[in-house]
Design an enzyme around this catalytic site. Structure first.
Site, PDB file in Angstrom:
ATOM      1  N   ALA A  11       0.826  -1.193   0.015  1.00 35.55           N
ATOM      2  CA  ALA A  11       0.086   0.125  -0.093  1.00 35.55           C
ATOM      3  C   ALA A  11       0.756   1.216   0.037  1.00 35.55           C
ATOM      4  O   ALA A  11       0.560   2.249  -0.548  1.00 35.55           O
ATOM      5  CB  ALA A  11      -0.863  -0.037   1.136  1.00 35.55           C
ATOM      6  N   CYS A  42       3.207 -12.806  -0.482  1.00 31.48           N
ATOM      7  CA  CYS A  42       2.505 -14.136  -0.988  1.00 31.48           C
ATOM      8  C   CYS A  42       3.540 -15.309  -1.414  1.00 31.48           C
ATOM      9  O   CYS A  42       2.939 -16.414  -1.606  1.00 31.48           O
ATOM     10  CB  CYS A  42       1.356 -13.861  -1.730  1.00 31.48           C
ATOM     11  SG  CYS A  42       0.148 -12.608  -1.205  1.00 31.48           S
ATOM     12  N   TRP A 430     -21.938 -25.368 -22.268  1.00 37.23           N
ATOM     13  CA  TRP A 430     -22.566 -24.626 -21.060  1.00 37.23           C
ATOM     14  C   TRP A 430     -21.635 -24.740 -19.824  1.00 37.23           C
ATOM     15  O   TRP A 430     -20.936 -25.613 -19.229  1.00 37.23           O
ATOM     16  CB  TRP A 430     -23.760 -25.231 -20.279  1.00 37.23           C
ATOM     17  CG  TRP A 430     -25.138 -25.044 -21.156  1.00 37.23           C
ATOM     18  CD1 TRP A 430     -25.571 -26.014 -22.069  1.00 37.23           C
ATOM     19  CD2 TRP A 430     -25.969 -24.021 -21.314  1.00 37.23           C
ATOM     20  NE1 TRP A 430     -26.714 -25.569 -22.874  1.00 37.23           N
ATOM     21  CE2 TRP A 430     -26.942 -24.298 -22.317  1.00 37.23           C
ATOM     22  CE3 TRP A 430     -25.960 -22.681 -20.710  1.00 37.23           C
ATOM     23  CZ2 TRP A 430     -27.904 -23.423 -22.504  1.00 37.23           C
ATOM     24  CZ3 TRP A 430     -26.882 -21.899 -21.155  1.00 37.23           C
ATOM     25  CH2 TRP A 430     -27.975 -22.156 -22.014  1.00 37.23           C
ATOM     26  N   ARG A 438     -28.433 -22.729 -13.000  1.00 36.23           N
ATOM     27  CA  ARG A 438     -29.543 -23.289 -13.552  1.00 36.23           C
ATOM     28  C   ARG A 438     -30.217 -24.082 -12.504  1.00 36.23           C
ATOM     29  O   ARG A 438     -31.547 -24.269 -12.414  1.00 36.23           O
ATOM     30  CB  ARG A 438     -29.362 -24.170 -14.931  1.00 36.23           C
ATOM     31  CG  ARG A 438     -30.626 -24.750 -15.369  1.00 36.23           C
ATOM     32  CD  ARG A 438     -30.257 -25.437 -16.649  1.00 36.23           C
ATOM     33  NE  ARG A 438     -29.595 -24.615 -17.735  1.00 36.23           N
ATOM     34  CZ  ARG A 438     -28.774 -25.265 -18.708  1.00 36.23           C
ATOM     35  NH1 ARG A 438     -28.556 -26.296 -18.745  1.00 36.23           N
ATOM     36  NH2 ARG A 438     -28.278 -24.347 -19.441  1.00 36.23           N
TER      37      ARG A 438
END
Length: 441
Positions: A11, A42, A430, A438
Site C-alpha cells: 500500500a 505471498c 454450458w 440453472r
C-alpha cells in the site's frame, strides 16, 4: 509539499508512486521499520518449497532504488511510535542508532500493514518455533530446514498454514497441521472443505482437528506440541493463526474493535490530512454493504494507489471488494469470492445454496478434470451472494467470472445468460457456472 508514508510495502509504495507521478515537486519520505521494501509476501511459501529459487525474486525495488531513481527519502529500521495530528509530526525510534526521530508532514499515509498473531504459549520463543510473515522469518526457517528436520508441525489451517504444509510436503517432511476448528480453510463452508481434507490424505499430510495448542515442550528446541487433547512430537513448528492490524500506536485515529483503521472511499481517516490503506485499514465490502477487514495484497495495492492519488488532489474513489481469493494446495486450486453460507447467515441474508460437480472443460475432451462448485444466493431476489470453486484446473477462471458478477450485482438468472467462451479444449458449451445457476431454479 511534504508527504510522509509509514510503511514501505504494497500500500505504501503504491501510494508513493502515484504521488511521484502527479506531483513533480513532492517531497516524499517513507518510514519503514524493517529493511526491505516492496516485496511479495505471498511468494514466501514458494521460496521455501523451492518453486521460487531466489528470495531476491520477491523484491520489486530496494530502498536505494527509490532514493536514486525517484528521489524519495526511503528510510529503513525507522519505527513510528506516535503521531501528533495537531503539529503534523510523526515521531519514532531509529533502530540503526537507537535515537528518536521526528518528521513533519503536510499529508500522511498510514500503511503499516498487519502483524502476525503471536500467542503467549509457553515455549513460543524456542529456537525451532517460527512465524512466517516476512523475508527475515523465511530466512530463519530455511536455515533450520536441512538441520535434521523430519517432522514439521503447523498450527493453523488458513492461507499460510495450507501453503506452508504443501511446501514442507514437497521437501519430503512429515507434516502435521493442528487446527482448533472442525475443518481447515475457514474461508470455505465445511462441505467444500472436505475436498481439502481428502487432498491432504492423498499426500500424507496429517490434519488434526478440534485441538487447542497450549504450549511447546523442550529446552532449547521444541520437541513436542502440547494440546488440550494430547501431544505431538516435532522437529520444527510454524505458528500461523492469523494477523491483526499494526495500529496499536495510534490513539486519535478512529478504528474498529479489532484495530483496523476506518477509512472512507478516498482512504481518508477521521483526522484531516491523514490517510490509511492496506492491511491496517478497512475495506468496503460490496456484497455486505459494510466495512470489512480482508488483508490481502490485491486490496492493499488498490487502496494504496487510490490513497496516493487523493493525497495529491486527484479525485479517485475505492469502489470496494467482494472478497475474492485463490489458493494452491497440492494438486488442487481453491477459490472463493463473495459470501459463504456461514458469511451470509452472519450478514443477515435469507439465502439458498446449490452444489454442482462438473468438468472444467468439455467432458469428452482429453484431460477434463472434476470441478466442484457451490453458489450462494439470496432467497427472494435470486441475487448472487458468493461462490466457492475447488478443482485441479479451471478454478481461477470461474472465480474471476463470479467476482465480476458479484461486483455488478447479478442474479442467478443473469449468470445463466452470460455469453462465455466455448471450445472443447477450454470449456463445455454450458459453463459449470451456468449449470450451477440453472440448478438454483
Amino acid at each position: 509539499m511534504n508527504y510522509v508514508i509509514i510503511g514501505g510495502d504494497a500500500a505504501g509504495m503504491s501510494a508513493a508512486m502515484q504521488i511521484f507521478k502527479y506531483d513533480e515537486r513532492a517531497n516524499i519520505t517513507i518510514i519503514e521499520r524493517g529493511e526491505i521494501y516492496s516485496y511479495a509476501q505471498c511468494g514466501l511459501p514458494y521460496v521455501l518449497s523451492g518453486d521460487i529459487t531466489d528470495i531476491e525474486n520477491l523484491i520489486v525495488r530496494t530502498p536505494s532504488m527509490y532514493q536514486k531513481k525517484f528521489g524519495m527519502n526511503a528510510l529503513t529500521k525507522h519505527e513510528a511510535t506516535a503521531i501528533d495530528e495537531t503539529k503534523k509530526v510523526v515521531t519514532g525510534i531509529n533502530h540503526h542508532t537507537g535515537e528518536a526521530f521526528s518528521i513533519d508532514y503536510d499529508k500522511l499515509l498510514i500503511a503499516t500493514g498487519a502483524n502476525p498473531n503471536r500467542p503467549s504459549w509457553e515455549g513460543i520463543n524456542l529456537a525451532n518455533v517460527f512465524l512466517l510473515k516476512d523475508i527475515p522469518d523465511l530466512e530463519a526457517i530455511m536455515e533450520k530446514v536441512d538441520d535434521g528436520i523430519e517432522r514439521v508441525t503447523i498450527i493453523g489451517g488458513g492461507y499460510v498454514g495450507l501453503e506452508v504444509a504443501e511446501s514442507f510436503c514437497k521437501l519430503g517432511k512429515h507434516v502435521t497441521l493442528i487446527n482448533r476448528g472442525q475443518y481447515v480453510g475457514k474461508i470455505f463452508d465445511e462441505d467444500m472443505a472436505t475436498y481439502i481434507h481428502e487432498e491432504a490424505k492423498k499426500h500424507s499430510i496429517h490434519f488434526v482437528f478440534e485441538e487447542n495448542t497450549e504450549k511447546f515442550a523442550g529446552t532449547v528446541r521444541a520437541t513436542h506440541v502440547i494440546t488440550d487433547q494430547t501431544e505431538h512430537e516435532t522437529d520444527l513448528v510454524i505458528v500461523s493463526i492469523g494477523v491483526h492490524p499494526n495500529t496499536e500506536f495510534l490513539h486519535s485515529i478512529q478504528k474498529t474493535k479489532k484495530g483496523a483503521i476506518i477509512v472512507n472511499e478516498r482512504m481518508e481517516t477521521n483526522v484531516r490530512d491523514v490517510y490509511a490503506a492496506g492491511d491496517c485499514a478497512t475495506q468496503f465490502h460490496r456484497v455486505k454493504k459494510a466495512d470489512d477487514y480482508i488483508p490481502l495484497g490485491t486490496n492493499a495495492n488498490k487502496q494504496g494507489r487510490i490513497a496516493g492519488m487523493n493525497m495529491v488532489g486527484v479525485d479517485r474513489t475505492f469502489k470496494g471488494i467482494v472478497g475474492s481469493s485463490v489458493l494452491k494446495f497440492m494438486d488442487l486450486t481453491l477459490g472463493k469470492t463473495g459470501l459463504t453460507e456461514k458469511d451470509a447467515t452472519a450478514a443477515g441474508f435469507e439465502h439458498e445454496a446449490v452444489m454442482y460437480k462438473g468438468k472444467h472443460i468439455a467432458a469428452y475432451f482429453p484431460g477434463a478434470e472434476d470441478l466442484y462448485m457451490k453458489l450462494v444466493y439470496e432467497k427472494n431476489t435470486n441475487l448472487l451472494l458468493g461462490g466457492q470453486v475447488i478443482g485441479k484446473a479451471g478454478v481461477d477462471k470461474r472465480i474471476d467470472v463470479l467476482a465480476t458478477a458479484l461486483y455488478n450485482e447479478m442474479t442467478m438468472d443473469e449468470l445463466e445468460e452470460l455469453d462465455l467462451s466455448y471450445a472443447p479444449p477450454y470449456n463445455g458449451v454450458w459453463d459449470p457456472i451456468q449449470k450451477a445457476a440453472r440448478k438454483a431454479k
